[in-house]
Design an enzyme around this catalytic site. Sequence first.
Site, short mmCIF file in Angstrom:
data_model
loop_
_atom_site.label_atom_id
_atom_site.label_comp_id
_atom_site.label_asym_id
_atom_site.label_seq_id
_atom_site.Cartn_x
_atom_site.Cartn_y
_atom_site.Cartn_z
N SER A 150 31.74 -62.08 17.52
CA SER A 150 32.01 -62.67 18.96
C SER A 150 31.54 -61.46 19.85
O SER A 150 30.20 -61.43 19.97
CB SER A 150 33.57 -62.71 19.00
OG SER A 150 33.83 -63.52 19.93
N ASP A 209 33.31 -74.20 16.02
CA ASP A 209 33.68 -73.17 16.85
C ASP A 209 33.87 -73.68 18.45
O ASP A 209 32.88 -73.84 18.87
CB ASP A 209 32.88 -71.79 16.81
CG ASP A 209 33.50 -70.41 17.66
OD1 ASP A 209 34.20 -70.46 18.34
OD2 ASP A 209 32.63 -69.43 17.24
N HIS A 250 36.22 -70.15 14.85
CA HIS A 250 35.84 -68.73 15.23
C HIS A 250 36.57 -67.79 14.50
O HIS A 250 37.40 -67.11 14.42
CB HIS A 250 36.67 -68.43 16.68
CG HIS A 250 35.79 -67.39 17.30
ND1 HIS A 250 34.41 -67.46 17.59
CD2 HIS A 250 36.19 -66.16 17.74
CE1 HIS A 250 34.18 -66.26 18.44
NE2 HIS A 250 35.20 -65.66 18.36
#
Length: 660
Positions: A204, A310, A341
Amino acid sequence: MPIRARGTRHRSRSLRSLVLMAVAALAAVLLAPAGAQAAHARESRPVYSYANAVREAVWVDTGLDGDGDGRGDRVAVDIVRPREAAQQGRKVPVIMDASPYYSCCGRGNESQLKTYDADGNVVQLPLYYDNYFVPRGYAVVGVDLAGTNRSDGCVDVGGRSDVLSAKAVVDWLNGRARAYTTRTGTQRASAGWTNGRTGMIGKSWDGTIANGVAATGVEGLETIVPISSISSWYDYYFARGAALYDGGPDDLAGYVDSPDAQARCAAVQHKLAEGAPRNGDWTKLWTDRDYVRGADKVKASVFVVHGMQDLNVRTKNFGQWWDALAKNGVERKIWLSQTGHVDPFDYRRDAWVDTLHQWFDHYLLGYDNGIERRPMADIERHPDQWSTDRVWPPAGTSAAVVHPVSGPAAGVGGLSPKSAPAGTSSTFTDNPALDETSWAAQVDTSTPDKAGFVTPPLSRDLRVSGSSRVTVTATPTTSSAHLSAVLVDLGPDTIRNYSGPGEGILTGTDRTCWGASTAGDSSCYLTTSADRTDVGFTVFSRGWADLGHYASATRGVALTPGRPYTITLDLAATDHVVPAGHRLALIVAGTDHGLIEPAASRPTLTVDLARTAARVPFVGGAQAFARATTGTPARAVAPASPRGVPVPRMTRRVPGPAQG
């Protein structure tokens, strides 16, 4: 396999191979402790003591003064490295994770934070990287981004401060920047223990910084492994002018700022708010945070990992980054899962650690282990069932133009290789309370809130691989309008429950261990398994836009009711096989509830079918679509229920902490 892609810039594989072979030969001598055999030159082995590793902290001068206090900002760098290598004068490569989350939110599925001893040296460095790789001859470095934890400066959410604070550490590791033993002192710290060869990894926001640093072309950064990461911050917050979230980068900065930074960085947050207006216009702030523009500077190899479902860091981010890297001849590899995610450590643990080990051994230690000659892509087809491709997208993939055509009822049509006749149209009214799941469940029913276009049952499998685009010509009844377009596989399947609490995984109670442990830093992590769900359809690609941005992403305008406008929606990158017997659907509608913010008004839109079309990358191109839709129809597979995975309801999305 990560081969040199065709593009405008070509790298010499033979030269790179010679360099890596030379590095491997040197590593076999320099990294092996006394008495060790060179027989393991294809794989680094756990021959160094983790318990006895050097644990230290330095503060690197970034050359910036982001908080405006008149002093240069220093970022905190926590280091764990093998003591024996240092004692023997053997230089080691570095695995680096630069993160804003080490004190505020945590890393990994268990939300680990950094912990320290009485001297301020790191005791627990989150995740397993140090436990596993330090005994194998690597240093592992955890960098607090500017404005977070023990670092100076201010968080600027992917901007100059974020990227250059991490780049400065790579520069220090390669002898080009200064570091100090304390945050405010003058005693210099040396990086003489490393050979400077650095790999950046992270999920991320962390992986996003790896993308940004690679796009600077910094020397010494040999590889990056961005997991579920952003390539352009505009595309995290907006889709062609349509807001994806109800907040901006100023909110995110406040979320991760250290207490000290919160007190001194109000001006920076104000600039973030001013530079990122909620109207969806592209500003200089977004240009400064678009790493795709710097793909031609990337010298590092890139191992991209992303969940195809995601809905936090949406998959346009990996798709456009991948395409730009390919154009510029960057060596690369990709894993695509069915998860949201989620880190691959939590959905394919054994294979992931083994692959990552080989990747770092090759690109940081120079071992000729063949990782670069293996299939480029691993794709999850069903939970825990994977396929591979030599290149990605596969050879023979090309975009086919498919057209929506009218059908037996209003809003219920077909998909054809031929354009609809002039004058045909479909009309719907935006209902911000409904989403893609609602539309897909009623795709064969005339409803006022969407227009659906469906193939007959396919006679053979049809694979979509890459990024689609849908061009829509629509006439609104109001001065504002948002559009959504989704591709749907209509047919029963068992997939990962990407909208569940674990976004496709379930966390167990047992633990598996990955490397050595100490009393303060365990290498043992909770096991996970696939969270499976049975569905009657699967939405596998999505795109959104604000119709007011039809002419330009830079500036939106008020619409004139009754006037037609043409706009192109970029659909998320994916790789999905629609099986024989299933049907492929394109749905065009208004607000996708939970995934974009609604427009200021609730328009009725009339879609001109003759001027609307989708460009879809099919493996086999237009011929594959024609064969699958015009061959002898397979028996239609009736879905067990008109049920899909619901859109996740997140009150606040942050790129990182969930399944961190």
